[in-house]
Design an enzyme around this catalytic site. Structure first.
Site, PDB file in Angstrom:
ATOM      1  N   SER A  75      79.605  21.058  11.189  1.00 27.42           N
ATOM      2  CA  SER A  75      79.279  21.582   9.867  1.00 27.42           C
ATOM      3  C   SER A  75      79.799  20.633   8.780  1.00 27.42           C
ATOM      4  O   SER A  75      79.432  19.464   8.759  1.00 27.42           O
ATOM      5  CB  SER A  75      79.835  23.000   9.731  1.00 27.42           C
ATOM      6  OG  SER A  75      79.352  23.643   8.579  1.00 27.42           O
ATOM      7  N   HIS A  78      73.581  29.120  12.166  1.00 29.64           N
ATOM      8  CA  HIS A  78      74.716  28.223  11.956  1.00 29.64           C
ATOM      9  C   HIS A  78      75.956  28.744  12.681  1.00 29.64           C
ATOM     10  O   HIS A  78      76.264  29.933  12.630  1.00 29.64           O
ATOM     11  CB  HIS A  78      74.996  28.109  10.454  1.00 29.64           C
ATOM     12  CG  HIS A  78      75.941  27.015  10.088  1.00 29.64           C
ATOM     13  ND1 HIS A  78      75.690  25.690  10.372  1.00 29.64           N
ATOM     14  CD2 HIS A  78      77.144  27.027   9.446  1.00 29.64           C
ATOM     15  CE1 HIS A  78      76.680  24.945   9.925  1.00 29.64           C
ATOM     16  NE2 HIS A  78      77.581  25.737   9.363  1.00 29.64           N
ATOM     17  N   ASP A 137      69.185  27.371  11.188  1.00 31.08           N
ATOM     18  CA  ASP A 137      70.336  26.845  10.449  1.00 31.08           C
ATOM     19  C   ASP A 137      69.826  26.181   9.174  1.00 31.08           C
ATOM     20  O   ASP A 137      68.848  25.425   9.204  1.00 31.08           O
ATOM     21  CB  ASP A 137      71.061  25.818  11.323  1.00 31.08           C
ATOM     22  CG  ASP A 137      72.419  25.395  10.775  1.00 31.08           C
ATOM     23  OD1 ASP A 137      72.552  25.252   9.552  1.00 31.08           O
ATOM     24  OD2 ASP A 137      73.334  25.187  11.595  1.00 31.08           O
TER      25      ASP A 137
END
Length: 315
Positions: free
Chosen positions: A155, A283, A253
């Site tokens: 991320s 995500h 995502d």
């Protein structure tokens, strides 16, 4: 866009129960959402915490290594935790880092870089670079092979991984043989189709979260037409000469399209890259629902990729 019905059944319950971040309304509460509960530590891995010279004073790193190791030097990996540049701490990835040690037979150094908005760009990337330099300069005392060093993160940590690969290349810094920016946060422009798809309140990292996090990280620079690729890796004009890469992303995502675009550009620049797209996955799916079959498959895939990269000569 409502994505509930497109989420894999084994992931839906956790998705429906997630309260959603409130980065602008209550940042400290949001930071608490990613504070991991204590995990049972592996007896096969020793973990130590140290203070090292950072870009602006002392910085915490956590070092994970096999509990029983011989005199041979091991390959090493710098791990960069996620959190959109505004959340997170190395503690939340203890279990993951232990698994890298065991699967990839390596030493892992996890860096506690400074967070925005208290410390906007370039604090985080400068700390990550300082951590990389430190671990390679201390290779002898750490028992690591400085010729077999990888970088990885997820991320926001994935975005910093991509930025760190660019910075190390451009500075002629420590040699990196492999990069693993997992579902990375790469582009502050928020113009891709997927950045407009994930908009529901309570979604795990939605458009509102992303806009707020980039504003906190970049500050007044966020609206500038020319932004350093060390801040926004998607802005890099030249991706040639970067280390081989592995990445993955869920089809649901927000970072899907910027990841796909970056992967495509890496391949076009002659960088070897392995990429996995997971349909029905949001995500952080593999971290939030670790028992799901797709999560186990995804984690094992990137663990194996790291093991192959660090032991490519069959040692």
């Amino acid at each position: 866009m409502n994505i509930d019905k497109r989420i894999l059944p084994e992931l839906r319950e956790v998705y429906s129960q997630f309260p959603g971040f409130q980065l602008e309304g209550d940042l400290e509460w949001s930071r608490g959402l990613v504070s991991a509960p204590p995990v049972k530590r592996s007896e096969q891995v020793n973990t130590t915490s140290r203070k090292i010279p950072g870009a602006a004073g002392e910085m915490l790193v956590k070092i994970y290594e096999p509990a029983r190791r011989n005199v041979d030097k091991l390959p090493a990996m710098l791990w960069i935790h996620g959190g959109g540049y505004v959340l997170g701490h190395p503690d939340m990835d203890d279990e993951l880092c232990e698994r890298f040690v065991q699967t990839a037979r390596c030493v892992v150094v996890s860096v506690d870089y400074r967070l925005a908005p208290e410390h906007p760009y370039p604090a985080a990337i400068e700390d990550c670079y300082a951590g990389l330099v430190w671990m390679t300069e201390k290779a002898e005392s750490l028992g690591i092979d400085a010729n077999r060093v990888a970088i990885a993160g997820a991320s926001g940590g994935g975005g910093l991984t991509a930025a760190l690969a660019l910075m190390a290349r451009d500075k002629g810094g420590p040699s990196i043989i492999f990069q693993m920016p997992l579902y990375p946060m790469l582009d502050n422009r928020n113009i891709t189709p997927s950045s407009h798809e994930i908009t529901e309140d309570g979604a795990i990292w939605n458009r509102t979260d992303n806009l707020a996090a980039w504003n906190m990280y970049l500050g007044e620079e966020n609206d500038a037409s020319a932004i350093s690729p060390y801040a926004v890796p998607s802005r890099a004009e030249n991706l040639a000469g970067l280390p081989p890469a592995y990445t993955c992303v869920g089809q649901l995502d927000l970072f899907r399209d910027e990841t796909i675009e970056y992967v495509t550009r890496l391949a076009q620049a002659g960088v070897d890259v392995e990429f996995h797209l997971y349909p029905g996955c949001f995500h952080l799916f593999e971290g939030l629902v670790p028992e799901a079959e797709v999560s186990q498959r995804a984690v094992q895939s990137y663990m194996n990729a790291m093991a192959r990269a660090l032991h490519s000569e069959g040692d």
